[in-house]
Design a protein around this motif. Structure first.
Motif, short mmCIF file in Angstrom:
data_model
loop_
_atom_site.label_atom_id
_atom_site.label_comp_id
_atom_site.label_asym_id
_atom_site.label_seq_id
_atom_site.Cartn_x
_atom_site.Cartn_y
_atom_site.Cartn_z
N PRO A 114 1.10 -0.89 -0.01
CA PRO A 114 -0.01 0.01 -0.47
C PRO A 114 1.26 1.46 -0.04
CG PRO A 114 -0.20 -0.90 2.33
CD PRO A 114 1.18 -1.39 0.78
N PRO A 115 0.84 2.48 -0.17
CA PRO A 115 1.40 3.64 -0.46
C PRO A 115 1.23 4.07 0.74
CG PRO A 115 -1.27 4.16 -0.52
CD PRO A 115 -0.69 2.90 -1.27
N PRO A 116 2.13 5.22 1.27
CA PRO A 116 3.20 5.02 2.38
C PRO A 116 1.58 5.97 3.06
CG PRO A 116 3.85 6.41 1.00
CD PRO A 116 4.06 5.75 0.05
N ALA A 117 1.28 5.78 4.48
CA ALA A 117 0.25 6.49 4.84
C ALA A 117 0.83 8.57 5.65
CB ALA A 117 -0.41 5.99 5.73
N ALA A 118 -0.03 8.80 5.36
CA ALA A 118 1.00 10.04 5.33
C ALA A 118 -0.63 11.39 6.37
CB ALA A 118 0.91 11.47 4.22
N HIS A 119 -0.53 11.17 6.96
CA HIS A 119 -1.45 11.81 8.60
C HIS A 119 -0.51 13.01 9.38
CE1 HIS A 119 -5.04 11.94 10.71
NE2 HIS A 119 -4.19 12.07 11.94
N ALA A 120 -1.77 14.06 9.54
CA ALA A 120 -1.36 15.20 9.70
C ALA A 120 -2.57 16.03 10.70
CB ALA A 120 -0.57 16.25 8.69
N GLU A 121 -2.26 16.10 12.23
CA GLU A 121 -3.66 16.36 13.35
C GLU A 121 -3.30 18.07 12.96
OE1 GLU A 121 -5.32 13.96 15.42
OE2 GLU A 121 -5.29 12.54 15.12
N GLY A 122 -4.29 18.72 13.62
CA GLY A 122 -3.73 20.38 14.59
C GLY A 122 -4.41 21.68 13.30
N GLU A 123 -4.20 22.12 14.05
CA GLU A 123 -3.91 23.43 13.28
C GLU A 123 -2.18 23.50 12.26
OE1 GLU A 123 -3.67 28.82 14.20
OE2 GLU A 123 -4.65 26.98 15.46
N ARG A 124 -1.79 23.88 11.26
CA ARG A 124 -0.83 24.91 10.89
C ARG A 124 -0.04 22.90 10.07
NH1 ARG A 124 0.13 30.31 12.53
NH2 ARG A 124 -1.15 31.03 12.26
N SER A 125 -0.38 21.58 10.72
CA SER A 125 0.65 20.26 10.89
C SER A 125 0.16 19.43 9.26
CB SER A 125 -0.94 19.47 11.15
OG SER A 125 -0.69 19.36 12.24
N VAL A 126 1.47 19.48 8.40
CA VAL A 126 1.12 18.97 7.69
C VAL A 126 2.57 17.23 7.79
CG1 VAL A 126 3.63 18.91 5.48
CG2 VAL A 126 3.27 20.91 6.90
N ALA A 127 2.14 16.75 6.29
CA ALA A 127 1.80 15.47 6.53
C ALA A 127 2.65 15.08 4.42
CB ALA A 127 0.89 14.52 6.46
N VAL A 128 3.46 14.30 4.39
CA VAL A 128 4.09 13.91 3.47
C VAL A 128 3.86 12.84 3.11
CG1 VAL A 128 5.69 14.51 1.75
CG2 VAL A 128 5.16 15.65 3.32
N GLY A 129 3.50 12.27 1.72
CA GLY A 129 3.18 10.94 1.41
C GLY A 129 4.42 10.35 1.01
N ARG A 130 5.46 10.79 0.70
CA ARG A 130 6.10 10.40 0.12
C ARG A 130 7.18 11.52 -0.63
NH1 ARG A 130 5.68 5.71 -3.12
NH2 ARG A 130 3.30 5.01 -3.51
N ASP A 131 8.26 11.39 -1.26
CA ASP A 131 9.08 12.36 -1.38
C ASP A 131 8.27 13.65 -1.27
OD1 ASP A 131 11.58 10.29 -0.79
OD2 ASP A 131 11.54 10.53 -3.39
N ASN A 132 9.30 14.64 -1.06
CA ASN A 132 8.70 16.25 -0.82
C ASN A 132 10.19 16.99 -1.72
OD1 ASN A 132 7.77 19.00 -0.28
ND2 ASN A 132 9.43 19.36 1.05
N THR A 133 10.12 17.67 -2.85
CA THR A 133 11.04 18.25 -3.18
C THR A 133 11.08 20.02 -3.86
OG1 THR A 133 10.07 18.53 -5.76
CG2 THR A 133 11.38 16.71 -5.02
#
Length: 148
Positions: A114-133
């Motif tokens: 399965p693709p990697p799970a990305a989950h962010a909670e809360g104000e101004r949270s960031v989630a990256v499921g794969r690479d970020n360039t």
């Protein structure tokens, strides 16, 4: 119907590994216990491709020829690239001509992770499921470009 391109992306590397490990004998060689899992998978896939139900099977000669040519390419990177492309095209044609064959082969393949799970909670949270360039900025005044 299965996605032929995705199926090819899984089949071709295994078939290449089998051809590289055993050369043209991959077409008739039985499973070798010392072979790694990818080579054994490639052997099973090639065997299934070449021994598909004769009444509904596409012509297996192009696949057979592509495997032999890839096996005989040696270390020449240009020949390897050419023969990999030939194998991919021969496999695509076979899978397109016999959709039931695609289903049979997909059963032999390991499950796609399965693709990697990305989950962010809360104000101004960031989630990256794969690479970020690029930059990731949160907060007041985040303009998207880093300050210098």
């Amino acid at each position: 119907m299965l996605d032929t391109t995705a199926l090819l992306d899984q089949i071709v590397p295994a078939a290449e590994a089998a051809a590289a490990a055993y050369g043209a004998s991959v077409l008739t060689r039985t499973q070798d216990e010392a072979a790694n899992a990818t080579v054994r998978l490639g052997q099973r896939l090639i065997r299934r491709l070449l021994n598909h139900d004769a009444d509904t099977a596409p012509d297996s000669a192009p696949v057979r020829t592509a495997v032999v040519r890839l096996a005989e390419a040696g270390a020449d990177p240009d020949l390897l690239a050419l023969h990999r492309a030939e194998l991919r095209i021969a496999l695509r044609t076979a899978l397109t001509e016999a959709p039931d064959l695609a289903t049979e082969l997909s059963v032999l393949l390991p499950a796609t992770p399965p693709p990697p799970a990305a989950h962010a909670e809360g104000e101004r949270s960031v989630a990256v499921g794969r690479d970020n360039t690029g930059s990731i900025a949160t907060g007041d005044g985040a303009g998207g470009a880093p300050a210098r």
